[in-house]
Design a protein around this motif. Structure first.
Motif, PDB file in Angstrom:
ATOM      1  N   SER A 183       3.388  -4.539   2.441  1.00 28.84           N
ATOM      2  CA  SER A 183       3.466  -5.883   2.996  1.00 28.84           C
ATOM      3  C   SER A 183       2.667  -6.812   2.090  1.00 28.84           C
ATOM      4  O   SER A 183       1.496  -6.562   1.812  1.00 28.84           O
ATOM      5  N   GLU A 184       3.338  -7.868   1.590  1.00 27.21           N
ATOM      6  CA  GLU A 184       2.694  -8.736   0.607  1.00 27.21           C
ATOM      7  C   GLU A 184       2.402 -10.114   1.191  1.00 27.21           C
ATOM      8  O   GLU A 184       3.062 -10.538   2.133  1.00 27.21           O
ATOM      9  N   ILE A 185       1.435 -10.802   0.602  1.00 31.62           N
ATOM     10  CA  ILE A 185       1.202 -12.206   0.941  1.00 31.62           C
ATOM     11  C   ILE A 185       1.597 -13.038  -0.279  1.00 31.62           C
ATOM     12  O   ILE A 185       1.233 -12.703  -1.418  1.00 31.62           O
ATOM     13  N   MET A 211       4.208 -17.301  -5.158  1.00 33.31           N
ATOM     14  CA  MET A 211       3.476 -16.391  -6.043  1.00 33.31           C
ATOM     15  C   MET A 211       2.873 -15.271  -5.194  1.00 33.31           C
ATOM     16  O   MET A 211       2.140 -15.537  -4.235  1.00 33.31           O
ATOM     17  N   GLU A 212       3.186 -14.017  -5.550  1.00 34.34           N
ATOM     18  CA  GLU A 212       2.599 -12.885  -4.811  1.00 34.34           C
ATOM     19  C   GLU A 212       1.116 -12.792  -5.154  1.00 34.34           C
ATOM     20  O   GLU A 212       0.753 -12.719  -6.325  1.00 34.34           O
ATOM     21  N   ILE A 213       0.274 -12.804  -4.108  1.00 36.31           N
ATOM     22  CA  ILE A 213      -1.159 -12.680  -4.397  1.00 36.31           C
ATOM     23  C   ILE A 213      -1.738 -11.354  -3.896  1.00 36.31           C
ATOM     24  O   ILE A 213      -2.724 -10.868  -4.436  1.00 36.31           O
ATOM     25  N   VAL A 214      -1.142 -10.783  -2.868  1.00 39.12           N
ATOM     26  CA  VAL A 214      -1.752  -9.636  -2.200  1.00 39.12           C
ATOM     27  C   VAL A 214      -0.679  -8.617  -1.854  1.00 39.12           C
ATOM     28  O   VAL A 214       0.419  -8.988  -1.458  1.00 39.12           O
ATOM     29  N   ASN A 215      -0.982  -7.348  -2.004  1.00 40.52           N
ATOM     30  CA  ASN A 215      -0.024  -6.316  -1.608  1.00 40.52           C
ATOM     31  C   ASN A 215      -0.747  -5.152  -0.931  1.00 40.52           C
ATOM     32  O   ASN A 215      -1.621  -4.525  -1.532  1.00 40.52           O
ATOM     33  N   SER A 216      -0.407  -4.880   0.320  1.00 36.34           N
ATOM     34  CA  SER A 216      -0.976  -3.727   1.023  1.00 36.34           C
ATOM     35  C   SER A 216       0.103  -2.673   1.209  1.00 36.34           C
ATOM     36  O   SER A 216       1.143  -2.934   1.805  1.00 36.34           O
TER      37      SER A 216
HETATM   38 MG    MG Z   1       4.067  -6.204  -5.250  1.00 34.54          MG
END
Ligand code: MG
Ligand code: ATP
Length: 598
Positions: A183-185, A211-216
């Motif tokens: 799950s990305e922010i 812009m993707e900043i975070v990925n869990s």
């Molecule tokens: Mg990613």
């Protein structure tokens, strides 16, 4: 806010939540034949994500220097760089989605102060027999509702794009392989959508508005023999966020190269070239990116060469120089200086190595300039035309382009930059023929994969421990490992020793290792405090800053070495050991190549 403040805030946020900080692993991984560089914080942690207990516990946090050669062609857009710092937190069978999602949202919005209105998220939609990640959807729904935002507008669903496993999408996973949804922010910039990327804008359309900043990543499934998926008994969280992208979000700066970490470097390029960023942004982004990565790769002990990491470094430097020359720059020293200036807070070691880094870059520049000159002379001789004056007009044959490419290390773009014209299609055909022959193995290196657990590699790994100790027995205890690289084909081992080993010394080392193999010693590891490891005389590179507990591998009573594994359980499994080659790799170091197995 500076990048070092973002890093400090993140580490302390997760330390307060019971996480232990682990060391930044070397940018050049040890004993990992499948990848040339560390490209994420997760990469060195794979054995622990697969179930091995980590000496620091179940909650880990760090900042990891990461280099992604595979992103080199993306550099030039508003958000991709090849060297970046990745913030990571991990749960090894401890907390899961209901903790991770609210925590990371709190970190981004409260700790970093990024407005919630700017954020969008992606959730796994489900794929074939794997259900939608309804738990993450619910968690995000609650968060957006609480923030007064409409979850329907904020949550986007994707199938295989939001799935992580070592082998990629679910269909490609072998039985037994773990994986799970992620799950990305995304941060939304206030810029128009670029229709080149499709009619509708969405987080993964690629236009740069999001812009993707975070990925869990939530590792919760294991593939079964029949192609189905079962839930894993140990569920892990693997979270990664790029520091430079977080900075762009904090500064609401749609161009990562205009954030406060890169802007002074861009200014140094503007100054030395006399050109402005606005009309030359692509070149300046490439120069900035390639020189930064080069600085960190050189700092990891790599020199430009035609092989492996050295080759990537050479490519980066030459691409950087091409762009620099296009802007009529000649001496890049001030650019290197500004890079070190920008990173000295988080990487003070760069200050001590500044001269070495700069000289390495300038030496490579010298070699490249000679190559360029030779290439021009070759063309001049062959075509009897005045190269420089006919720039852009001298048409050369595809064979000659290929000759220059293979003999002078020039890329087709570099050849074009010299001002020559050639038939692209014919050259592409020549390249295709060539690649068919050399494809085997090369692609893999650029893919940025994970540890190879091939049987021969593991045998080679145990053999390096035996060889390390045997070299100390034969040459003296001042000898220690300075590097190693193990593939399923051979073992490569570097150590500090400034003389050539004679035949007798080589034979002695071989005999010791083969004796230890025959003795069938057992191999096991123990976790122990660093002080104890030192006391019992364990060898290897310890990281004193973060590691209070270390993992030590024992081979009978013969070898004790700090190491992550994996190893064979009994030395007889190494079967046989033979040194096949030695090299002087300069700077007081030697390199041995050896084979294991029958
Ligand atoms: Mg990613
Ligand atoms: P993208 O789709 O934007 O290329 P990614 O999906 O490859 O990113 P991940 O592998 O999920 O990225 O890495 C985790 C985080 O690392 C990303 O959310 C991002 O913040 C950062 N990151 C990844 N690649 C880059 C890059 N080339 N430049 C800067 N930051 C990056």
């Amino acid at each position: 806010m500076t990048t070092s403040e973002i890093i400090e805030k993140y580490i302390s946020f997760f330390e307060k939540l019971g996480h232990k900080q682990i060391a930044n692993a070397s940018l050049v991984p040890e004993n990992d034949p499948t990848t040339l560089f560390t490209s994420s914080g997760m990469q060195p942690l794979v054995p622990y994500l697969l179930g091995e207990p980590h000496p620091q516990g179940k909650r880990l946090v760090n900042v990891q220097n990461s280099f992604r050669a595979q992103d080199i062609d993306e550099v030039g857009d508003n958000r991709h760089i090849t060297f970046f710092r990745m913030l990571g937190n991990w749960s090894l069978g401890d907390y899961f989605k209901k903790e991770q999602i609210p925590w990371i949202f709190e970190f981004v919005t409260k700790t970093l102060g990024v407005p919630a209105e700017k954020l969008y998220v992606s959730v796994f939609k489900g794929y074939k027999n794997i259900p939608k990640d309804a738990e993450s959807e619910k968690l995000w729904t609650d968060i957006f509702v609480k923030s007064g935002l409409d979850p329907k507008e904020r949550i986007f669903f994707y199938d295989t794009k939001n799935w992580w496993s070592r082998s990629g999408e679910p269909d490609n996973m072998p039985p037994g392989e773990p994986g799970g949804p992620d799950s990305e922010i995304f941060y939304l910039f206030d810029i128009p959508h670029d229709k080149k990327f499709g009619d509708k804008c969405h987080p993964n359309c690629g236009c740069g508005r999001f812009m993707e900043i975070v990925n869990s990543v939530f590792m919760e499934y294991q593939k079964e023999k029949d192609g189905g998926f079962k839930k894993l008994p140990q569920k892990n969280v693997d979270h990664g966020a790029g520091v430079e992208r977080l900075l762009a979000a904090v500064e609401n700066q749609q161009d990562v190269f205009q954030t406060s970490i890169f802007n002074p470097i861009i200014q140094a390029i503007e100054k030395i070239t006399g050109k402005n960023y606005k009309s030359n942004s692509i070149q300046m982004r490439n120069i900035t990116d390639h020189f930064i990565s080069s600085v960190f790769i050189i700092d990891s002990g790599i020199y430009p060469s035609n092989k492996e990491q050295g080759y990537i470094l050479r490519r980066l430097l030459r691409r950087g120089l091409d762009n620099f020359y296009k802007l009529e720059g000649s001496d890049p020293s001030s650019v290197i200086e500004s890079i070190v200036e920008q990173y000295k807070k988080t990487n003070p070691e760069l200050l001590n190595r500044y001269e070495n880094i700069k000289n390495t870059i300038l030496e490579e520049k010298g070699a490249y300039d000679t190559t360029l000159k030779k290439a021009k002379e070759y063309i001049f001789q062959k075509y009897k035309k005045i190269g420089d004056e006919l720039k852009g007009k001298v048409e050369i044959s595809a064979d000659d382009v290929f000759f220059l490419y293979s003999s002078h290390g020039l890329s087709p773009t570099q050849i074009k930059n010299l001002g020559y014209v050639f038939d692209n299609q014919k050259f592409a055909q020549k390249m295709q023929q060539h690649q068919k022959v050399s494809r085997a193995g090369a692609g893999k290196k650029f893919a940025g994969g994970l540890a190879d657990h091939h049987e021969k590699t593991i045998m080679g790994h145990t053999a390096t421990h035996l060889m390390h100790q045997a070299l100390r027995d034969v040459l003296g205890n001042h000898v220690h490992q300075t590097g190693s690289n193990i593939t399923n084909e051979r073992v490569r081992f570097d150590f500090n020793y400034d003389k050539k080993l004679n035949d007798e010394e080589i034979k002695k080392v071989e005999n010791i290792v083969n004796d230890k193999i025959k003795e069938n010693l057992s191999v096991h590891f123990e976790f122990m405090p660093l002080t104890k490891a030192k006391k019992i005389g364990a060898i290897g590179l310890f990281d004193e800053k973060y590691q209070d507990k270390v993992k030590i591998y024992f081979i009978g009573n013969y070898s004790k070495e700090f190491c992550g594994g994996p190893h064979v359980d009994f030395t007889s499994k190494v079967e046989r050991f033979k040194i096949i080659k030695q090299e002087n790799i300069g700077r007081g170091q030697r390199r041995l190549y050896a084979l294991v197995g029958k």
